[in-house]
Design a protein around this motif. Structure first.
Motif, PDB file in Angstrom:
ATOM      1  N   ARG A   1      13.597   5.069   2.014  1.00 55.22           N
ATOM      2  CA  ARG A   1      12.727   5.411   0.893  1.00 55.22           C
ATOM      3  C   ARG A   1      13.494   5.090  -0.388  1.00 55.22           C
ATOM      4  NH1 ARG A   1       8.120   7.883  -0.154  1.00 55.22           N
ATOM      5  NH2 ARG A   1       7.897   8.619   1.983  1.00 55.22           N
ATOM      6  N   ILE A   2      12.957   4.169  -1.182  1.00 50.85           N
ATOM      7  CA  ILE A   2      13.562   3.783  -2.451  1.00 50.85           C
ATOM      8  C   ILE A   2      12.930   4.652  -3.540  1.00 50.85           C
ATOM      9  CG2 ILE A   2      13.936   1.894  -4.099  1.00 50.85           C
ATOM     10  CD1 ILE A   2      15.327   1.475  -1.358  1.00 50.85           C
ATOM     11  N   HIS A   3      13.769   5.384  -4.258  1.00 52.04           N
ATOM     12  CA  HIS A   3      13.318   6.267  -5.340  1.00 52.04           C
ATOM     13  C   HIS A   3      13.659   5.622  -6.674  1.00 52.04           C
ATOM     14  CE1 HIS A   3      12.794   9.816  -2.668  1.00 52.04           C
ATOM     15  NE2 HIS A   3      13.737   9.203  -1.967  1.00 52.04           N
ATOM     16  N   ASN A   4      12.708   5.601  -7.577  1.00 49.60           N
ATOM     17  CA  ASN A   4      12.937   5.072  -8.915  1.00 49.60           C
ATOM     18  C   ASN A   4      12.996   6.232  -9.902  1.00 49.60           C
ATOM     19  OD1 ASN A   4      13.102   3.699 -11.307  1.00 49.60           O
ATOM     20  ND2 ASN A   4      11.027   2.886 -11.242  1.00 49.60           N
ATOM     21  N   ASN A   5      14.192   6.617 -10.287  1.00 44.83           N
ATOM     22  CA  ASN A   5      14.404   7.710 -11.242  1.00 44.83           C
ATOM     23  C   ASN A   5      15.131   7.189 -12.477  1.00 44.83           C
ATOM     24  OD1 ASN A   5      13.255   9.426  -9.359  1.00 44.83           O
ATOM     25  ND2 ASN A   5      15.206  10.046  -8.505  1.00 44.83           N
ATOM     26  N   THR A   6      14.743   6.002 -12.940  1.00 45.32           N
ATOM     27  CA  THR A   6      15.447   5.351 -14.040  1.00 45.32           C
ATOM     28  C   THR A   6      14.816   5.584 -15.405  1.00 45.32           C
ATOM     29  OG1 THR A   6      14.141   3.341 -13.760  1.00 45.32           O
ATOM     30  CG2 THR A   6      16.235   3.486 -12.537  1.00 45.32           C
TER      31      THR A   6
ATOM     32  N   GLY B   1       0.785  -1.221   0.000  1.00 46.28           N
ATOM     33  CA  GLY B   1       0.000   0.000   0.000  1.00 46.28           C
ATOM     34  C   GLY B   1       0.815   1.267   0.000  1.00 46.28           C
ATOM     35  N   THR B   2       2.105   1.188  -0.213  1.00 48.79           N
ATOM     36  CA  THR B   2       2.915   2.391  -0.147  1.00 48.79           C
ATOM     37  C   THR B   2       3.525   2.777  -1.490  1.00 48.79           C
ATOM     38  OG1 THR B   2       4.881   1.149   0.460  1.00 48.79           O
ATOM     39  CG2 THR B   2       3.509   1.972   2.261  1.00 48.79           C
ATOM     40  N   VAL B   3       3.148   2.101  -2.555  1.00 50.16           N
ATOM     41  CA  VAL B   3       3.713   2.435  -3.850  1.00 50.16           C
ATOM     42  C   VAL B   3       3.089   3.725  -4.336  1.00 50.16           C
ATOM     43  CG1 VAL B   3       3.995   1.692  -6.234  1.00 50.16           C
ATOM     44  CG2 VAL B   3       4.147   0.039  -4.392  1.00 50.16           C
ATOM     45  N   ALA B   4       3.907   4.724  -4.569  1.00 50.72           N
ATOM     46  CA  ALA B   4       3.416   6.018  -5.035  1.00 50.72           C
ATOM     47  C   ALA B   4       3.194   5.966  -6.530  1.00 50.72           C
ATOM     48  CB  ALA B   4       4.426   7.108  -4.684  1.00 50.72           C
ATOM     49  N   ALA B   5       2.068   6.455  -6.999  1.00 50.14           N
ATOM     50  CA  ALA B   5       1.739   6.410  -8.413  1.00 50.14           C
ATOM     51  C   ALA B   5       2.291   7.608  -9.159  1.00 50.14           C
ATOM     52  CB  ALA B   5       0.225   6.334  -8.583  1.00 50.14           C
ATOM     53  N   ALA B   6       2.642   8.655  -8.469  1.00 56.34           N
ATOM     54  CA  ALA B   6       3.110   9.863  -9.128  1.00 56.34           C
ATOM     55  C   ALA B   6       4.205  10.493  -8.279  1.00 56.34           C
ATOM     56  CB  ALA B   6       1.955  10.838  -9.306  1.00 56.34           C
ATOM     57  N   PRO B   7       5.051  11.333  -8.914  1.00 53.55           N
ATOM     58  CA  PRO B   7       6.084  11.982  -8.136  1.00 53.55           C
ATOM     59  C   PRO B   7       5.468  12.899  -7.086  1.00 53.55           C
ATOM     60  CG  PRO B   7       6.174  12.637 -10.459  1.00 53.55           C
ATOM     61  CD  PRO B   7       5.081  11.643 -10.306  1.00 53.55           C
TER      62      PRO B   7
ATOM     63  N   PRO C   1       2.978   6.535   3.047  1.00 55.57           N
ATOM     64  CA  PRO C   1       3.138   6.301   4.479  1.00 55.57           C
ATOM     65  C   PRO C   1       3.889   5.003   4.745  1.00 55.57           C
ATOM     66  CG  PRO C   1       0.925   5.721   3.779  1.00 55.57           C
ATOM     67  CD  PRO C   1       1.616   6.333   2.588  1.00 55.57           C
ATOM     68  N   VAL C   2       4.492   4.918   5.890  1.00 57.36           N
ATOM     69  CA  VAL C   2       5.125   3.678   6.306  1.00 57.36           C
ATOM     70  C   VAL C   2       4.049   2.830   6.954  1.00 57.36           C
ATOM     71  CG1 VAL C   2       6.850   2.633   7.810  1.00 57.36           C
ATOM     72  CG2 VAL C   2       7.325   4.819   6.713  1.00 57.36           C
ATOM     73  N   ALA C   3       3.823   1.643   6.417  1.00 54.84           N
ATOM     74  CA  ALA C   3       2.823   0.750   6.990  1.00 54.84           C
ATOM     75  C   ALA C   3       3.403   0.100   8.233  1.00 54.84           C
ATOM     76  CB  ALA C   3       2.426  -0.323   5.978  1.00 54.84           C
ATOM     77  N   ALA C   4       2.610   0.030   9.265  1.00 56.35           N
ATOM     78  CA  ALA C   4       3.065  -0.602  10.495  1.00 56.35           C
ATOM     79  C   ALA C   4       2.660  -2.063  10.491  1.00 56.35           C
ATOM     80  CB  ALA C   4       2.439   0.100  11.702  1.00 56.35           C
ATOM     81  N   ALA C   5       3.620  -2.933  10.721  1.00 59.99           N
ATOM     82  CA  ALA C   5       3.342  -4.361  10.776  1.00 59.99           C
ATOM     83  C   ALA C   5       2.887  -4.717  12.184  1.00 59.99           C
ATOM     84  CB  ALA C   5       4.595  -5.149  10.413  1.00 59.99           C
ATOM     85  N   PRO C   6       2.008  -5.687  12.318  1.00 65.78           N
ATOM     86  CA  PRO C   6       1.601  -6.116  13.655  1.00 65.78           C
ATOM     87  C   PRO C   6       2.812  -6.571  14.459  1.00 65.78           C
ATOM     88  CG  PRO C   6       0.256  -7.167  11.944  1.00 65.78           C
ATOM     89  CD  PRO C   6       1.351  -6.429  11.257  1.00 65.78           C
ATOM     90  N   ALA C   7       2.799  -6.293  15.745  1.00 66.78           N
ATOM     91  CA  ALA C   7       3.959  -6.598  16.595  1.00 66.78           C
ATOM     92  C   ALA C   7       4.340  -8.071  16.539  1.00 66.78           C
ATOM     93  CB  ALA C   7       3.668  -6.193  18.033  1.00 66.78           C
ATOM     94  N   ALA C   8       3.380  -8.969  16.425  1.00 67.16           N
ATOM     95  CA  ALA C   8       3.683 -10.397  16.407  1.00 67.16           C
ATOM     96  C   ALA C   8       4.366 -10.819  15.115  1.00 67.16           C
ATOM     97  CB  ALA C   8       2.409 -11.207  16.593  1.00 67.16           C
ATOM     98  N   ALA C   9       4.190 -10.056  14.035  1.00 62.42           N
ATOM     99  CA  ALA C   9       4.735 -10.446  12.737  1.00 62.42           C
ATOM    100  C   ALA C   9       6.086  -9.789  12.445  1.00 62.42           C
ATOM    101  CB  ALA C   9       3.754 -10.094  11.627  1.00 62.42           C
ATOM    102  N   THR C  10       6.489  -8.823  13.247  1.00 61.18           N
ATOM    103  CA  THR C  10       7.732  -8.126  12.943  1.00 61.18           C
ATOM    104  C   THR C  10       8.924  -8.845  13.548  1.00 61.18           C
ATOM    105  OG1 THR C  10       7.526  -6.725  14.874  1.00 61.18           O
ATOM    106  CG2 THR C  10       6.625  -5.866  12.814  1.00 61.18           C
ATOM    107  N   ALA C  11      10.051  -8.691  12.882  1.00 62.50           N
ATOM    108  CA  ALA C  11      11.305  -9.243  13.382  1.00 62.50           C
ATOM    109  C   ALA C  11      12.274  -8.083  13.504  1.00 62.50           C
ATOM    110  CB  ALA C  11      11.826 -10.305  12.436  1.00 62.50           C
ATOM    111  N   GLN C  12      11.928  -7.118  14.312  1.00 63.65           N
ATOM    112  CA  GLN C  12      12.727  -5.916  14.459  1.00 63.65           C
ATOM    113  C   GLN C  12      13.971  -6.189  15.279  1.00 63.65           C
ATOM    114  OE1 GLN C  12      12.076  -3.747  12.499  1.00 63.65           O
ATOM    115  NE2 GLN C  12      10.151  -2.720  12.740  1.00 63.65           N
TER     116      GLN C  12
ATOM    117  N   VAL D   1       8.588   3.688   0.852  1.00 64.26           N
ATOM    118  CA  VAL D   1       9.352   3.478   2.080  1.00 64.26           C
ATOM    119  C   VAL D   1       9.309   1.997   2.407  1.00 64.26           C
ATOM    120  CG1 VAL D   1       9.501   3.955   4.555  1.00 64.26           C
ATOM    121  CG2 VAL D   1       8.902   5.783   2.963  1.00 64.26           C
ATOM    122  N   MET D   2      10.503   1.436   2.637  1.00 64.47           N
ATOM    123  CA  MET D   2      10.606   0.019   2.988  1.00 64.47           C
ATOM    124  C   MET D   2      11.373  -0.121   4.289  1.00 64.47           C
ATOM    125  SD  MET D   2      11.447  -1.854  -0.559  1.00 64.47           S
ATOM    126  CE  MET D   2      10.483  -1.563  -2.021  1.00 64.47           C
ATOM    127  N   ASN D   3      10.904  -1.011   5.141  1.00 63.93           N
ATOM    128  CA  ASN D   3      11.623  -1.339   6.361  1.00 63.93           C
ATOM    129  C   ASN D   3      12.539  -2.509   6.032  1.00 63.93           C
ATOM    130  OD1 ASN D   3      12.577  -1.767   8.898  1.00 63.93           O
ATOM    131  ND2 ASN D   3      10.621  -2.351   9.786  1.00 63.93           N
TER     132      ASN D   3
END
Length: 129
Positions: free
Chosen positions: A49-54, A17-23, A28-39, A88-90
């Motif tokens: 934040r990964i920028h695609n300017n290719t 849900g964080t893929v931006a369609a336009a510049p 937003p940074v999606a929050a993963a449930p605490a039980a599913a994260t391996a922080q 944005v990727m964690n």
């Protein structure tokens, strides 16, 4: 669930849900449930934040701890990252590692690999030609 599976789930949940369609669209940074994260417990921020300017659409994105000998799962999953968009990727896999290798695959068939990216020290990473 294995730590590897939990880490992948956290990375995917952070990307869903964080893929931006336009510049200039801030995803937003999606929050993963605490039980599913391996922080990692060191408190370091591994969100990048990964920028695609290719000029091409990014079809797949991989981030693997430099200690791994193979690529992890595609973090984008069914999504893509359009040209001039960002996401944005964690990149935290729960191991405490800061250095990761990135691999992006594009619609033109090209793959761009970036080695030894310190995700604990950067907030943005730009893919350009």
């Amino acid at each position: 669930m294995t730590m590897k599976t939990i880490a992948r789930a956290a990375l995917i949940l952070a990307a869903v849900g964080t893929v931006a369609a336009a510049p200039a669209v801030e995803a937003p940074v999606a929050a993963a449930p605490a039980a599913a994260t391996a922080q990692s417990k060191d408190g370091l921020n591994r969100r990048v934040r990964i920028h695609n300017n290719t000029g091409w659409t990014m079809l797949r994105f991989y981030a693997s701890n430099t200690g791994r000998s193979s690529w992890e799962e595609d973090i984008l999953g069914d999504d893509v990252l359009a040209n001039n968009a960002s996401i944005v990727m964690n990149i935290d896999d729960g191991t405490g590692a800061c250095n990761f290798d990135f691999k992006a695959e594009f619609t033109n068939g090209q793959s761009l690999v970036r080695n030894n990216v310190n995700v604990c020290q950067i907030a943005d990473y730009y893919y350009t030609r």
